[in-house]
Design a protein around this motif. Structure first.
Motif, short mmCIF file in Angstrom:
data_model
loop_
_atom_site.label_atom_id
_atom_site.label_comp_id
_atom_site.label_asym_id
_atom_site.label_seq_id
_atom_site.Cartn_x
_atom_site.Cartn_y
_atom_site.Cartn_z
N LEU A 51 105.38 -15.00 -16.78
CA LEU A 51 105.00 -13.69 -16.81
C LEU A 51 105.92 -12.92 -15.55
O LEU A 51 106.18 -11.81 -15.57
CB LEU A 51 103.40 -13.37 -16.80
N ALA A 52 105.74 -13.59 -14.51
CA ALA A 52 106.38 -13.09 -13.41
C ALA A 52 107.80 -13.11 -13.51
O ALA A 52 108.36 -12.21 -13.14
CB ALA A 52 106.03 -14.00 -12.06
N LEU A 53 108.33 -14.06 -14.04
CA LEU A 53 109.75 -14.01 -14.16
C LEU A 53 110.20 -12.94 -15.19
O LEU A 53 111.10 -12.29 -15.23
CB LEU A 53 110.39 -15.50 -14.61
N SER A 54 109.44 -12.70 -16.44
CA SER A 54 109.68 -11.83 -17.18
C SER A 54 109.73 -10.35 -16.76
O SER A 54 110.58 -9.58 -16.83
CB SER A 54 108.88 -11.72 -18.52
N ALA A 55 108.65 -10.23 -16.03
CA ALA A 55 108.35 -8.79 -15.20
C ALA A 55 109.73 -8.61 -14.39
O ALA A 55 110.19 -7.48 -14.27
CB ALA A 55 107.23 -8.56 -14.69
N ALA A 56 110.08 -9.68 -13.56
CA ALA A 56 111.00 -9.54 -12.67
C ALA A 56 112.48 -9.02 -13.46
O ALA A 56 113.44 -8.29 -12.90
CB ALA A 56 111.19 -10.57 -11.56
N LEU A 57 112.78 -9.90 -14.39
CA LEU A 57 113.81 -9.58 -15.18
C LEU A 57 113.94 -8.27 -15.91
O LEU A 57 114.88 -7.62 -15.67
CB LEU A 57 114.20 -10.79 -16.33
N LEU A 58 112.79 -7.69 -16.35
CA LEU A 58 112.80 -6.44 -16.93
C LEU A 58 112.77 -5.23 -15.91
O LEU A 58 113.79 -4.47 -16.14
CB LEU A 58 111.34 -6.27 -17.73
N LEU A 59 112.32 -5.64 -14.76
CA LEU A 59 112.50 -4.55 -13.65
C LEU A 59 114.03 -4.60 -13.20
O LEU A 59 114.63 -3.29 -12.95
CB LEU A 59 111.66 -5.03 -12.24
N ILE A 81 113.97 -25.16 -13.46
CA ILE A 81 112.60 -24.82 -13.49
C ILE A 81 112.49 -23.68 -14.85
O ILE A 81 111.51 -23.95 -15.58
CB ILE A 81 112.04 -23.94 -12.30
N ILE A 82 113.41 -22.90 -14.93
CA ILE A 82 113.38 -21.60 -15.90
C ILE A 82 113.48 -22.16 -17.25
O ILE A 82 112.84 -21.47 -18.35
CB ILE A 82 114.50 -20.60 -15.77
N VAL A 83 114.18 -23.17 -17.51
CA VAL A 83 114.46 -23.87 -19.08
C VAL A 83 113.05 -24.12 -19.56
O VAL A 83 112.58 -23.68 -20.47
CB VAL A 83 115.41 -24.88 -18.99
N PRO A 84 112.24 -25.05 -18.81
CA PRO A 84 111.02 -25.54 -19.43
C PRO A 84 109.91 -24.30 -19.17
O PRO A 84 109.26 -24.22 -20.42
CB PRO A 84 110.38 -26.62 -18.66
N LEU A 90 117.65 -15.76 -22.24
CA LEU A 90 119.22 -15.63 -21.88
C LEU A 90 119.27 -15.83 -20.26
O LEU A 90 120.33 -16.26 -19.85
CB LEU A 90 119.46 -14.31 -22.25
N ARG A 91 118.24 -15.69 -19.42
CA ARG A 91 118.33 -15.75 -18.04
C ARG A 91 118.46 -17.54 -17.73
O ARG A 91 119.05 -17.74 -16.95
CB ARG A 91 117.17 -15.23 -17.26
N ALA A 92 117.58 -18.18 -18.51
CA ALA A 92 117.84 -19.59 -18.59
C ALA A 92 119.10 -20.07 -18.97
O ALA A 92 119.55 -20.94 -18.27
CB ALA A 92 116.81 -20.17 -19.33
N ALA A 93 119.55 -19.23 -19.81
CA ALA A 93 121.11 -19.95 -20.37
C ALA A 93 122.05 -19.36 -19.39
O ALA A 93 122.97 -20.20 -18.88
CB ALA A 93 121.40 -19.02 -21.73
N ALA A 94 121.74 -18.29 -18.50
CA ALA A 94 122.69 -17.97 -17.48
C ALA A 94 122.72 -18.99 -16.21
O ALA A 94 123.67 -19.15 -15.69
CB ALA A 94 122.38 -16.63 -16.98
N ALA A 95 121.47 -19.41 -15.99
CA ALA A 95 121.30 -20.31 -15.09
C ALA A 95 122.05 -21.66 -15.37
O ALA A 95 122.60 -22.17 -14.58
CB ALA A 95 119.82 -20.71 -14.55
N THR A 96 121.81 -21.86 -16.69
CA THR A 96 122.64 -23.18 -17.13
C THR A 96 124.18 -23.21 -17.23
O THR A 96 124.90 -23.95 -16.68
CB THR A 96 122.16 -23.52 -18.62
N ASP A 97 124.64 -21.83 -17.35
CA ASP A 97 126.21 -21.61 -17.29
C ASP A 97 126.59 -21.64 -15.98
O ASP A 97 127.60 -22.30 -15.65
CB ASP A 97 126.37 -20.04 -17.76
N ALA A 98 125.89 -21.22 -14.81
CA ALA A 98 126.14 -21.42 -13.39
C ALA A 98 125.70 -22.42 -12.64
O ALA A 98 126.45 -22.64 -11.70
CB ALA A 98 125.93 -20.18 -12.68
#
Length: 547
Positions: A490-498, A373-376, A352-360
């Motif tokens: 892993l880094a992006l997932s951890a950052a999003l969860l934090l 970057i985040i989509v692939p 969903l963060r990838a979708a949000a980046a696509t949205d904006a």
């Protein structure tokens, strides 16, 4: 006949439930990424996805796959595909839920996130119909390169109705769009396209083959062909304006591992009438904009499979007893289920963060660079994790999960598909590497996304530093591209969860995936918080009564 046994200690069918409002993580993600306004619509979709009716339709559509009729009984070539009525019912539902259109018809921020949430919910219902809906959604990006064509077809492409009749597009109120790109010799390497296009007045005639063409009964489809030495993009109608079938010869339908309700085919083009989309010689660049959106769809689809498999495993474990206790009350099983729930939630936030980046992206250049970057990254990682989680979920059901009557068997066969659709793992990793090493804006956007997480955990800081070290020597990064993308995920997932999830979820993820990673679910050694994770993941009522 005497009764020899009674049936007990079976979980039974899950009750009707709302797959949206019952999903705490999904509610939070939709709100965090600016689509809270869509909650009433998503709740209606969630209730449909959790209904016994939809489960029954999905089962019937997969038990009765489409059949090809290349000729009629008199020998005339007709190239028709017959679908079970359940397929048509599901297609009507998914279009009514605006899977294909919500991102384009809502002129407000968060529209792509809301549509992604619809896709995430439908991925838990019947992935087969998600394919045509996803292609119809993504086609708008490619057709933007042909404004006249987009203006001609847009309203009917985005219409909420469904019309399966084999008619010219001009005679239908609602249209479906597909794409046909890959050929036998090329696969993901579209530069090996051998289909040729010759000019015929204001249009073109295409001759060649396509090795994978899903939904060959679509009203419109995008494809690639050579115009001299270069490759161009074309739009073709399934049926000509005079009502005759365009020159699409369906050679056979694929006998696939999963996704059986959907028709995927091998076709020949024998003078296919088509019009060019975009500039001549820019075909791959044009159609890749559609593929970028369908790669996002792969991430959402894989995350949805993980969510549904976890839900089914929780339901089974809550209602099955072994060794004098419910499965869900046994510490080792709880550890496995909690680890699965953790993985499913992380996949949701990343997709969903990838979708949000696509949205904006249209409003914010930094978000556009991040989307690159985040989509692939999301596509690669969620698609790698889904088959492993589905195998674990099947094992949670024991022998019951290994029979075709159980939905977990269908989900298990579905799990590898998103990993090969729109580019297998190596293709996706090389694409990430290419973007990071050739596009400074993308690398800067990634660094900005990770910056708020720095300092929160020493292990996460070390992981991010390791990624940066790999990128400092791009000439030697290709052999370790998979490790690079895995660490990015892993880094992006951890950052999003934090940033967005409860602290206990983020801490558990870092402990189980970065500090003490393990090869099997439930083996990471992270302890504490099982009850909270299980309660948070219990979308189906009574799936976690003792959490």
């Amino acid at each position: 006949m005497p009764v020899t046994h009674e049936v007990f200690n079976q979980a039974g069918e899950p009750p009707a439930h709302d797959a949206f409002t019952g999903d705490a993580a999904l509610l939070e993600a939709v709100s965090a990424f600016g689509a809270g306004w869509a909650a009433p619509h998503l709740a209606a979709v969630g209730a449909r996805i959790g209904s016994p009716e939809l489960r029954a339709l999905a089962r019937e559509a997969n038990r009765n796959p489409p059949e090809l009729a290349a000729f009629d009984r008199f020998g005339h070539r007709i190239d028709e595909v017959a679908f079970h009525p359940a397929w048509h019912r599901l297609m009507g539902m998914i279009r009514a839920d605006r899977f294909h259109s919500l991102a384009w018809t809502e002129p407000r921020p968060g529209a792509h996130v809301a549509r992604a949430a619809v896709a995430y919910l439908w991925g838990q219902g019947e992935p087969g119909v998600c394919c045509p809906a996803a292609m119809t959604f993504a086609a708008t990006a490619a057709l933007a390169h042909a404004p006249d064509l987009l203006a001609r077809f847009r309203d009917r492409i985005l219409a909420p109705g469904y019309d399966p009749r084999p008619l010219p597009p001009a005679e239908k109120p609602a249209l479906g769009v597909a794409m046909a790109m890959t050929e036998k010799q090329g696969g993901s390497d579209l530069r090996q396209t051998r289909t040729t296009a010759t000019r015929a007045g204001d249009s073109w005639r295409l001759t060649g083959h396509k090795w994978f063409f899903s939904v060959p009964t679509s009203d419109l489809f995008l494809t690639l062909a050579r115009t001299g030495e270069t490759i161009s993009c074309f739009l073709a109608q399934g049926w000509r304006d005079d009502g005759s079938r365009n020159a699409v010869r369906i050679q056979r339908l694929k006998d696939k591992l999963g996704n059986r309700s959907n028709a995927s085919s091998e076709v020949e083009f024998d003078g296919l009438e088509a019009v060019m989309v975009g500039a001549e010689g820019r075909g791959i660049a044009t159609i890749i904009e559609m593929a970028h959106l369908t790669r996002l769809e792969c991430a959402l689809g894989a995350a949805a499979l993980m969510r549904q498999a976890t839900s089914l495993a929780l339901h089974h474990a809550a209602h099955r007893r072994a060794f004098q206790r419910a499965l869900i009350d046994q510490p080792l099983m709880r550890a496995v289920l909690a680890d699965m729930a953790l993985e499913a939630e992380a996949a949701l936030w990343l997709a969903l963060r990838a979708a949000a980046a696509t949205d904006a992206a249209a409003r914010n250049p930094a978000e556009a660079a991040l989307a690159r970057i985040i989509v692939p990254v999301a596509k690669y990682w969620t698609c790698k994790r889904a088959p492993a989680l589905l195998a674990e979920a099947l094992e949670c059901h024991g022998g019951n999960g290994f029979v075709e009557e159980h939905p977990i068997a269908r989900l298990y066969r579905e799990a590898p598909l998103n990993g090969v659709w729109e580019g297998a793992g190596n293709v996706i990793c090389l694409d990430v590497l290419r973007a990071l090493t050739r596009t400074p804006e993308a690398a800067a956007a990634l660094a900005a996304e990770l910056a708020p997480a720095r300092g929160a955990d020493t292990a996460l800081d070390a992981l991010i530093a390791g990624v940066e070290a790999m990128l400092e020597r791009p000439e030697s990064a290709e052999p370790v591209a998979r490790r690079l993308v895995e660490h990015l995920a892993l880094a992006l997932s951890a950052a999003l969860l934090l940033r967005h999830a409860p602290a206990a979820v983020a801490e558990r993820f870092i402990a189980a995936r970065i500090v003490h990673p393990a090869l099997a679910f439930g083996a990471a050694g992270a302890t504490g918080g099982d009850a909270d994770l299980l309660a948070r993941a219990a979308v189906i009522p009574d799936a976690c009564p003792n959490a």
